[in-house]
Motif scaffolding. Structure first.
Motif, mmCIF file in Angstrom:
data_model
loop_
_atom_site.group_PDB
_atom_site.id
_atom_site.type_symbol
_atom_site.label_atom_id
_atom_site.label_comp_id
_atom_site.label_asym_id
_atom_site.label_seq_id
_atom_site.Cartn_x
_atom_site.Cartn_y
_atom_site.Cartn_z
ATOM 1 N N TYR A 157 0.837 -1.194 0.000
ATOM 2 C CA TYR A 157 0.000 0.000 0.000
ATOM 3 C C TYR A 157 0.875 1.248 0.000
ATOM 4 O O TYR A 157 0.688 2.163 -0.815
ATOM 5 N N ALA A 164 3.163 6.645 -6.857
ATOM 6 C CA ALA A 164 2.373 7.703 -7.491
ATOM 7 C C ALA A 164 2.968 9.068 -7.170
ATOM 8 O O ALA A 164 3.020 9.961 -8.026
ATOM 9 N N GLN A 167 6.111 9.609 -9.246
ATOM 10 C CA GLN A 167 5.831 9.854 -10.663
ATOM 11 C C GLN A 167 5.219 11.223 -10.913
ATOM 12 O O GLN A 167 5.151 11.669 -12.056
ATOM 13 N N PRO B 14 -3.531 10.227 -5.294
ATOM 14 C CA PRO B 14 -2.289 9.470 -5.363
ATOM 15 C C PRO B 14 -2.263 8.483 -6.536
ATOM 16 O O PRO B 14 -1.254 8.315 -7.185
ATOM 17 N N VAL B 15 -3.367 7.832 -6.768
ATOM 18 C CA VAL B 15 -3.380 6.886 -7.871
ATOM 19 C C VAL B 15 -4.651 7.124 -8.681
ATOM 20 O O VAL B 15 -5.740 7.047 -8.167
ATOM 21 N N THR B 19 -4.312 4.304 -13.991
ATOM 22 C CA THR B 19 -3.127 3.569 -13.534
ATOM 23 C C THR B 19 -1.813 4.229 -13.933
ATOM 24 O O THR B 19 -1.749 5.105 -14.766
ATOM 25 N N GLY B 20 -0.772 3.717 -13.292
ATOM 26 C CA GLY B 20 0.504 4.414 -13.404
ATOM 27 C C GLY B 20 1.395 3.962 -14.538
ATOM 28 O O GLY B 20 2.570 3.679 -14.336
ATOM 29 N N VAL B 291 -6.955 -1.127 -6.634
ATOM 30 C CA VAL B 291 -5.857 -0.289 -6.137
ATOM 31 C C VAL B 291 -6.302 1.170 -6.083
ATOM 32 O O VAL B 291 -6.067 1.873 -5.096
ATOM 33 N N THR B 295 -6.472 3.121 -2.500
ATOM 34 C CA THR B 295 -5.520 4.189 -2.239
ATOM 35 C C THR B 295 -6.207 5.555 -2.238
ATOM 36 O O THR B 295 -5.680 6.500 -1.680
#
Lengths: 278, 301
Positions: A157, A164, A167, B14-15, B19-20, B291, B295
């Protein structure tokens, strides 16, 4: 339209908060028809007992170790994942996976791994001529074991949230620093880490709050609660264990709640002033 | 969980759902690939090996588990641990109970969240802000501290060892409501106003316009809810004493008590596979939603 949900939230979220405070003033055995009012007696009893020191210390050690462990390892994993090699997305999903698995299932798997005689960890240690620590018998080792597994389950987690964050760092600024001759370590220490401040703060609070609520893993890995009585475990054992001390258990729940809500308020009050660099 | 947590995560997000996947600027050199792969492989092994050990051990006979001479692969692949699990405890019942509680609980929770979020965004009613804050604050209340009073209430209504007793207390959903409210607010008001002029009622607008256009967010909430219902432990543990009503995690506790001692490890691994594998499969296919959901709110109730 919103009514059913609001009624449910009121009945099963807000009502218990008030009832907990009320129950905490009673000397009351769960299921018994009679109770005597003892005022703050349960709180006095808890804080003056030998157990309180142990419980609060265990709670603090568990929280600090799991939060520190999963954040530091999470950051390292995020740095490793922050590359452009193919397959990063698979690794990212993989490292997150334990976070969504049943704590009970995960706890059983690791109990077998940690078994001092038949566990695979003991086997590996024997191969190196060492003997397995007696994880199940020693309170401190039990706590270390549970912390290890909790970190394994939760570091993904932190890794994903940190990734993130990494990035979203301004690429042009980082490249300019690199051109100016700042090495990797300097760029990380003087630029990435401070810029990740908000992410770190976000993770710090969320992971402290969830570690204070950790139950399933701890309950399964240490059924006797030896060495691992955190506040929540203590509230469970007192209320639903052999003694069924409902009032006493409620008092511990109130202590836990006050702790959690204080942390939440601190975070709300401090966050916007303290952690913004960018 | 907390006001700030959510506020922050929504702002900083954050996410994101997309997706990243990082844009690749140049083709990686061989040395970078090797240097980059080593840590990746180590990380994946760290996660995968314990789970692989669980699966392999679940197919081993007792003689291959209680031994100092361990082998990775079972010499004779055997289902004995699974049959034993079903023999010593009503594992079929545990599984069906878990499926039932998860399906019914998650469905109701998502429906409640959708309707509440719609009302909070599109319906005019008094004290709306107060109600929204009440929902937000509920996010901060850890479910664990509500266990005892809820037990007293539900047990007093004869809810011990009943499905409704397991399901109902966790139905009220602040997490889903909050996440969907964010999603619904991003919809253009004009679209809904046009529908209103055309005579579409609230329910029609919700199901024909809002739900289809926010499907990814609803999927996210649904998946996170399903996973947390499936894994839920402390409440079902307290509210069920009859094995016929127990869910898988609670049943596993029973199994652990019955199978104490090293001889039971094989059976426990079989049990662990049954509770872990379904989630792992769902996660493998739909991880980006899960995810993103976890998150974003970083809370599962």
């Amino acid at each position: 339209m919103a009514l059913p949900n609001l009624v449910l939230i009121g009945a099963f979220t807000y009502r218990p908060l008030i009832m907990n405070i009320y129950y905490s003033t009673l000397n009351w055995t769960l299921g018994s028809a009679t109770a005597t009012v003892v005022g703050l007696g349960n709180y006095v009893r808890f804080f003056s007992s030998d157990a309180a020191g142990t419980v609060l210390t265990t709670t603090a050690v568990f929280a600090v170790a799991t939060v520190g462990g999963s954040m530091v390892l999470g950051l390292l994993v995020a740095l490793a994942l922050n590359t452009n090699v193919p397959g990063t997305n698979v690794a990212r999903a993989g490292v997150f996976a334990p976070y969504v698995l049943s704590g009970v299932g995960v706890g059983l798997v690791w109990l077998f791994i940690f078994d001092p005689v038949y566990g695979v960890l003991a086997y590996v240690l024997r191969r190196f001529g060492a003997e397995s620590p007696r994880w199940f018998n020693d309170p401190t080792l039990s706590l270390v074991m549970v912390i290890t597994v909790y970190v394994w389950k939760n570091l993904g987690y932190c890794a994903v949230v940190y990734l993130a964050g990494l990035q979203s760092l301004p690429a042009d600024v980082m490249e300019a620093a690199a051109l100016d001759g700042a090495g990797r370590l300097r760029r990380f220490g003087y630029m990435s880490l401070p810029l990740l401040g908000p992410t770190t703060f976000f993770l710090l609070i969320t992971t402290i709050l969830s570690s204070l609520q950790a139950f399933d893993l701890i309950r399964i890995m240490t059924p006797t609660s030896q060495g691992t009585r955190t506040l929540i475990y203590e509230a469970y054992v007192q209320g639903f264990g052999a003694y069924q001390r409902a009032g006493y258990s409620a008092a511990i729940s109130v202590v836990l709640f006050v702790l959690l809500i204080t942390l939440t308020i601190i975070q709300i009050a401090w966050v916007d002033r303290k952690v913004h660099y960018a | 969980m907390s006001l700030l947590t959510l506020k922050r995560s929504v702002e900083a997000s954050p996410v994101s759902l997309s997706t990243g996947a990082t844009p690749r600027r140049r083709r990686p050199r061989l040395s970078t690939v090797l240097g980059g792969y080593l840590p990746l492989v180590a990380i994946v092994l760290l996660v995968a090996l314990p789970l692989l050990w669980m699966v392999l051990s679940s197919f081993k006979q007792v003689s291959e588990i209680i031994t100092l001479n361990l082998h990775a692969l079972p010499r004779h692949w055997s289902l004995v641990n699974y049959t034993e699990a079903f023999r010593t405890a009503p594992f079929g019942r545990f599984f069906l109970n878990s499926v039932l509680v998860t399906v019914v609980g998650a469905t109701l929770k998502v429906l409640l969240a959708i309707h509440t979020a719609y009302a909070l965004v599109f319906v005019r009613f008094p004290a709306k802000n107060v109600i929204f804050v009440a929902v937000l604050v509920a996010l901060m209340v850890p479910p664990q501290v509500a266990i005892l009073p809820n037990y007293v209430l539900v047990a007093g209504m004869n809810g011990l060892n009943t499905y409704w007793g397991i399901i109902v207390p966790s139905l009220g959903t602040a997490f889903g409501t909050f996440l969907l409210r964010q999603a619904f607010r991003s919809l253009p008001m004009s679209m809904l106003e046009a529908a209103e002029v055309d005579g579409a009622g609230h329910l029609a607008r919700l199901w024909r316009m809002v739900v289809p256009t926010t499907a990814p967010s609803i999927t996210t909430v649904a998946l996170v809810t399903i996973v947390s219902e499936w894994n839920e432990y402390i409440w079902p543990l307290i509210i069920t004493t009859d094995p016929n009503l127990m869910t898988l995690p609670v049943g596993l506790t029973l199994l652990q008590n019955n199978e104490s001692g090293p001889a039971g490890y094989g059976v426990m691994m079989a049990g662990a596979v049954i509770v872990i594998l379904p989630v792992l499969v769902v996660f493998a296919f739909l991880q980006r939603y899960i995810v993103a959901g976890l998150t974003a709110g970083s809370v599962s109730n």
